[in-house]
Motif scaffolding. Structure first.
Motif, mmCIF file in Angstrom:
data_model
loop_
_atom_site.group_PDB
_atom_site.id
_atom_site.type_symbol
_atom_site.label_atom_id
_atom_site.label_comp_id
_atom_site.label_asym_id
_atom_site.label_seq_id
_atom_site.Cartn_x
_atom_site.Cartn_y
_atom_site.Cartn_z
ATOM 1 N N THR A 1 0.542 6.658 23.499
ATOM 2 C CA THR A 1 -0.611 7.345 22.934
ATOM 3 C C THR A 1 -0.571 7.243 21.415
ATOM 4 O O THR A 1 0.452 7.485 20.794
ATOM 5 N N VAL A 2 -1.692 6.850 20.834
ATOM 6 C CA VAL A 2 -1.823 6.764 19.378
ATOM 7 C C VAL A 2 -2.966 7.678 18.976
ATOM 8 O O VAL A 2 -4.123 7.430 19.319
ATOM 9 N N ASN A 3 -2.640 8.757 18.257
ATOM 10 C CA ASN A 3 -3.672 9.693 17.823
ATOM 11 C C ASN A 3 -4.109 9.383 16.391
ATOM 12 O O ASN A 3 -3.582 8.483 15.748
ATOM 13 N N ALA A 4 -5.089 10.121 15.894
ATOM 14 C CA ALA A 4 -5.630 9.881 14.555
ATOM 15 C C ALA A 4 -4.559 10.028 13.480
ATOM 16 O O ALA A 4 -4.512 9.251 12.519
ATOM 17 N N SER A 5 -3.681 10.984 13.633
ATOM 18 C CA SER A 5 -2.619 11.195 12.661
ATOM 19 C C SER A 5 -1.674 9.987 12.607
ATOM 20 O O SER A 5 -1.287 9.538 11.524
ATOM 21 N N ALA A 6 -1.325 9.452 13.752
ATOM 22 C CA ALA A 6 -0.454 8.276 13.802
ATOM 23 C C ALA A 6 -1.158 7.057 13.195
ATOM 24 O O ALA A 6 -0.539 6.269 12.482
ATOM 25 N N LEU A 7 -2.456 6.917 13.447
ATOM 26 C CA LEU A 7 -3.213 5.813 12.877
ATOM 27 C C LEU A 7 -3.255 5.930 11.349
ATOM 28 O O LEU A 7 -3.040 4.953 10.635
ATOM 29 N N ASP A 8 -3.501 7.135 10.841
ATOM 30 C CA ASP A 8 -3.523 7.354 9.390
ATOM 31 C C ASP A 8 -2.163 7.057 8.772
ATOM 32 O O ASP A 8 -2.074 6.476 7.691
ATOM 33 N N PHE B 1 0.018 4.919 9.909
ATOM 34 C CA PHE B 1 0.143 3.467 9.908
ATOM 35 C C PHE B 1 -0.598 2.867 8.714
ATOM 36 O O PHE B 1 -0.060 2.031 7.992
ATOM 37 N N PHE B 2 -1.838 3.289 8.498
ATOM 38 C CA PHE B 2 -2.615 2.755 7.381
ATOM 39 C C PHE B 2 -1.949 3.055 6.042
ATOM 40 O O PHE B 2 -1.977 2.237 5.126
ATOM 41 N N ALA B 3 -1.330 4.206 5.916
ATOM 42 C CA ALA B 3 -0.674 4.566 4.651
ATOM 43 C C ALA B 3 0.520 3.659 4.359
ATOM 44 O O ALA B 3 0.857 3.436 3.201
ATOM 45 N N ARG C 1 0.862 -1.181 0.000
ATOM 46 C CA ARG C 1 0.000 0.000 0.000
ATOM 47 C C ARG C 1 0.890 1.219 0.000
ATOM 48 O O ARG C 1 1.860 1.292 0.726
ATOM 49 N N THR C 2 0.573 2.176 -0.814
ATOM 50 C CA THR C 2 1.421 3.360 -0.941
ATOM 51 C C THR C 2 0.773 4.566 -0.309
ATOM 52 O O THR C 2 -0.405 4.559 0.011
ATOM 53 N N GLY C 3 1.549 5.633 -0.168
ATOM 54 C CA GLY C 3 1.056 6.875 0.395
ATOM 55 C C GLY C 3 0.049 7.571 -0.493
ATOM 56 O O GLY C 3 -0.547 8.558 -0.095
ATOM 57 N N THR C 4 -0.156 7.071 -1.708
ATOM 58 C CA THR C 4 -1.119 7.702 -2.604
ATOM 59 C C THR C 4 -2.548 7.323 -2.253
ATOM 60 O O THR C 4 -3.480 7.929 -2.712
ATOM 61 N N GLN C 5 -2.719 6.313 -1.422
ATOM 62 C CA GLN C 5 -4.055 5.931 -1.010
ATOM 63 C C GLN C 5 -4.523 6.825 0.115
ATOM 64 O O GLN C 5 -3.738 7.395 0.849
ATOM 65 N N SER C 6 -5.814 6.927 0.245
ATOM 66 C CA SER C 6 -6.390 7.739 1.309
ATOM 67 C C SER C 6 -5.992 7.174 2.661
ATOM 68 O O SER C 6 -6.091 5.975 2.892
ATOM 69 N N SER D 1 -9.115 1.855 5.148
ATOM 70 C CA SER D 1 -8.716 0.783 6.052
ATOM 71 C C SER D 1 -9.209 -0.557 5.534
ATOM 72 O O SER D 1 -9.538 -1.436 6.300
ATOM 73 N N SER D 2 -9.247 -0.717 4.211
ATOM 74 C CA SER D 2 -9.803 -1.929 3.620
ATOM 75 C C SER D 2 -9.049 -3.183 4.038
ATOM 76 O O SER D 2 -9.601 -4.271 4.017
ATOM 77 N N ALA D 3 -7.779 -3.070 4.418
ATOM 78 C CA ALA D 3 -7.011 -4.240 4.831
ATOM 79 C C ALA D 3 -7.223 -4.568 6.306
ATOM 80 O O ALA D 3 -6.782 -5.593 6.779
ATOM 81 N N SER D 4 -7.895 -3.705 7.016
ATOM 82 C CA SER D 4 -8.110 -3.904 8.439
ATOM 83 C C SER D 4 -9.443 -4.601 8.685
ATOM 84 O O SER D 4 -10.437 -4.266 8.057
ATOM 85 N N PRO D 5 -9.485 -5.555 9.610
ATOM 86 C CA PRO D 5 -10.758 -6.201 9.936
ATOM 87 C C PRO D 5 -11.691 -5.292 10.738
ATOM 88 O O PRO D 5 -12.847 -5.611 10.922
ATOM 89 N N VAL D 6 -11.177 -4.154 11.186
ATOM 90 C CA VAL D 6 -11.957 -3.191 11.966
ATOM 91 C C VAL D 6 -11.856 -1.840 11.277
ATOM 92 O O VAL D 6 -10.766 -1.430 10.869
ATOM 93 N N ASP D 7 -12.981 -1.130 11.129
ATOM 94 C CA ASP D 7 -12.917 0.157 10.431
ATOM 95 C C ASP D 7 -12.238 1.235 11.272
ATOM 96 O O ASP D 7 -12.075 1.103 12.481
#
Length: 59
Positions: free
Chosen positions: A39-46, A48-50, A3-8, A12-18
């Motif tokens: 602490t994991v904030n929204a920015s850190a989660l995003d 990770f997904f990228a 998965r590349t940084g070009t994705q939104s 979270s399509s690869a995650s079993p939890v949205d």
């Protein structure tokens, strides 16, 4: 496939939890203040997904 940084970041399509459910769970987890938590904030989660690469199964 990597998965590349070009994705939104919210993709979270690869995650079993949205993403919203993960953020809800993290909000509670982030309240813990012991030495074994981070602490994991929204920015850190995003971020990770990228960069997340799902495992691939080889037969």
């Amino acid at each position: 496939m990597r998965r590349t940084g070009t994705q939104s970041p919210a993709d979270s399509s690869a995650s079993p939890v949205d993403r919203d459910e993960l953020l809800r769970r993290l909000a509670g987890r982030n309240q813990c203040r012991d030495a074994n938590t981070l602490t994991v904030n929204a920015s850190a989660l995003d971020d990770f997904f990228a960069r997340f690469e799902p495992t691939t199964r080889t037969a």
